[in-house]
Design a protein around this motif. Sequence first.
Motif, PDB file in Angstrom:
ATOM      1  N   PRO A  71       1.072  -1.405   0.220  1.00 46.28           N
ATOM      2  CA  PRO A  71      -0.125  -0.056   0.495  1.00 46.28           C
ATOM      3  C   PRO A  71       0.917   1.292  -0.128  1.00 46.28           C
ATOM      4  O   PRO A  71       1.749   1.375   0.972  1.00 46.28           O
ATOM      5  CB  PRO A  71      -0.725   0.000   1.188  1.00 46.28           C
ATOM      6  CG  PRO A  71      -0.194  -0.614   2.684  1.00 46.28           C
ATOM      7  CD  PRO A  71       0.771  -1.721   1.436  1.00 46.28           C
ATOM      8  N   SER A  72       0.353   1.848  -0.694  1.00 46.01           N
ATOM      9  CA  SER A  72       0.893   3.206  -0.890  1.00 46.01           C
ATOM     10  C   SER A  72      -0.225   4.472  -0.497  1.00 46.01           C
ATOM     11  O   SER A  72      -1.507   4.077  -0.362  1.00 46.01           O
ATOM     12  CB  SER A  72       1.193   4.237  -2.316  1.00 46.01           C
ATOM     13  OG  SER A  72       1.728   5.857  -2.176  1.00 46.01           O
ATOM     14  N   PHE A  73       0.067   5.443   0.382  1.00 49.72           N
ATOM     15  CA  PHE A  73      -1.127   6.287   1.219  1.00 49.72           C
ATOM     16  C   PHE A  73      -0.655   7.438   0.312  1.00 49.72           C
ATOM     17  O   PHE A  73      -1.371   8.439   1.280  1.00 49.72           O
ATOM     18  CB  PHE A  73      -0.598   5.880   2.704  1.00 49.72           C
ATOM     19  CG  PHE A  73      -0.959   4.778   3.028  1.00 49.72           C
ATOM     20  CD1 PHE A  73      -2.578   4.658   3.277  1.00 49.72           C
ATOM     21  CD2 PHE A  73       0.304   3.691   3.799  1.00 49.72           C
ATOM     22  CE1 PHE A  73      -2.437   3.592   3.676  1.00 49.72           C
ATOM     23  CE2 PHE A  73      -0.406   2.742   4.048  1.00 49.72           C
ATOM     24  CZ  PHE A  73      -1.024   2.379   3.770  1.00 49.72           C
ATOM     25  N   ARG A 110      -1.066   3.581  -4.933  1.00 49.84           N
ATOM     26  CA  ARG A 110      -2.035   4.037  -4.473  1.00 49.84           C
ATOM     27  C   ARG A 110      -3.289   3.646  -4.042  1.00 49.84           C
ATOM     28  O   ARG A 110      -4.135   4.089  -2.725  1.00 49.84           O
ATOM     29  CB  ARG A 110      -1.733   5.685  -5.256  1.00 49.84           C
ATOM     30  CG  ARG A 110      -0.352   6.120  -5.721  1.00 49.84           C
ATOM     31  CD  ARG A 110      -0.544   6.793  -5.379  1.00 49.84           C
ATOM     32  NE  ARG A 110       0.718   7.226  -5.634  1.00 49.84           N
ATOM     33  CZ  ARG A 110       1.462   8.675  -5.985  1.00 49.84           C
ATOM     34  NH1 ARG A 110       0.468   9.605  -6.726  1.00 49.84           N
ATOM     35  NH2 ARG A 110       2.796   9.176  -6.607  1.00 49.84           N
ATOM     36  N   GLY A 113      -3.697   1.186  -1.053  1.00 51.41           N
ATOM     37  CA  GLY A 113      -4.285   2.279   0.113  1.00 51.41           C
ATOM     38  C   GLY A 113      -5.571   2.649   0.051  1.00 51.41           C
ATOM     39  O   GLY A 113      -5.657   2.922   2.050  1.00 51.41           O
ATOM     40  N   TYR A 114      -5.711   3.382  -0.856  1.00 58.82           N
ATOM     41  CA  TYR A 114      -7.151   3.845  -0.566  1.00 58.82           C
ATOM     42  C   TYR A 114      -8.155   2.775   0.302  1.00 58.82           C
ATOM     43  O   TYR A 114      -9.198   3.131   0.811  1.00 58.82           O
ATOM     44  CB  TYR A 114      -7.694   4.427  -1.500  1.00 58.82           C
ATOM     45  CG  TYR A 114      -9.268   4.726  -1.528  1.00 58.82           C
ATOM     46  CD1 TYR A 114      -9.507   6.267  -1.129  1.00 58.82           C
ATOM     47  CD2 TYR A 114      -9.774   4.309  -2.592  1.00 58.82           C
ATOM     48  CE1 TYR A 114     -10.504   6.806  -1.345  1.00 58.82           C
ATOM     49  CE2 TYR A 114     -11.610   4.843  -2.571  1.00 58.82           C
ATOM     50  CZ  TYR A 114     -11.356   6.324  -2.008  1.00 58.82           C
ATOM     51  OH  TYR A 114     -12.566   6.502  -1.978  1.00 58.82           O
ATOM     52  N   VAL A 117      -7.833   2.357   4.145  1.00 58.08           N
ATOM     53  CA  VAL A 117      -7.740   3.614   4.711  1.00 58.08           C
ATOM     54  C   VAL A 117      -9.523   3.503   4.436  1.00 58.08           C
ATOM     55  O   VAL A 117     -10.385   3.745   5.774  1.00 58.08           O
ATOM     56  CB  VAL A 117      -7.870   5.041   3.719  1.00 58.08           C
ATOM     57  CG1 VAL A 117      -8.588   6.250   4.504  1.00 58.08           C
ATOM     58  CG2 VAL A 117      -6.144   5.252   3.735  1.00 58.08           C
TER      59      VAL A 117
END
Length: 293
Positions: A71-73, A110, A113-114, A117
């Motif tokens: 994951p990339s946030f 990304r 990561g979304y 979240v």
Amino acid sequence: MKIEWTYQGEKQIKIRTFLKNQGVSRRLATAIRHHGGQLLLNGKDCRRINQIFPADHLVMRLPPETTTLVPSFVPISIRYEDRDLLIIEKPPRVASIPSPLHPTDSLMNRVWGYYLVRGYQKITPHIVTRLDRDTSGLVLIAKHRFAHALLNDLAVKQIKKEYLAILSGQVKTTVAIIALPLKRDPNSLIRRQVAVSGGKFAATKLWRQQLLKNACLCRLRLYTGRTHQIRVHCAFCGHPLVGDTVYGGKLTKQLDRQGLHCCYLEFHQPFSGKLIQVYSPLPVDMAKFVKLN
């Protein structure tokens, strides 16, 4: 993730026939049975060999999905979202999917990561319309595997994709259709080229939008989705994209990447049938180039 239908047919059929008609592949149906999915007919467990009658209610629970995505946030720019799909604005210089050079901060990293979240569970993102790293614009993402299968079926003919591009030189015609087959360049792992013989059919429509000093802004529509299609077609016609050094374009102080932006997506949502139309304006760097030239 569950998908629900009420059978509107006039006579009974087998559930497997109904599912096939809804686009459920044999592979997915097998995964549902053996890997944690479920079929419920009027609230009760059932199998594909059972019959479904008019007005019956069928629920398909998809098996849980897993992913190796890191994951990339970094925040993403969402232009449209519903239960089944996302349309995201990809910035330039971001890879669409992970690669050895960009393993942890691609667009898909990304999006994952979304998902985390937002608390999305048991589903993973699947890219439908990817863009080259230096191309900006709209990207269609399926939010689960069944949506991915249905959108991929649409992708060849029924997803309308249009681009804004800055071409080198001044295109003389106002409208053109470029129908030239493409194939891999045998001397490159990356490049494609127009095929003198063989190759895969590729067609692009071009509308000239604005003449600049030594370039022009054009709108292009893809009728096929070959790798580097717009870039190769434009270069072959003597007008490589500004900034596209792979195909003969030149970098400039005002635009240091290929001048290509996916500006429009249009298709019917595969579950609801709703017409989806999303437009993205010219990005800042390309708009600045147009203004200064």
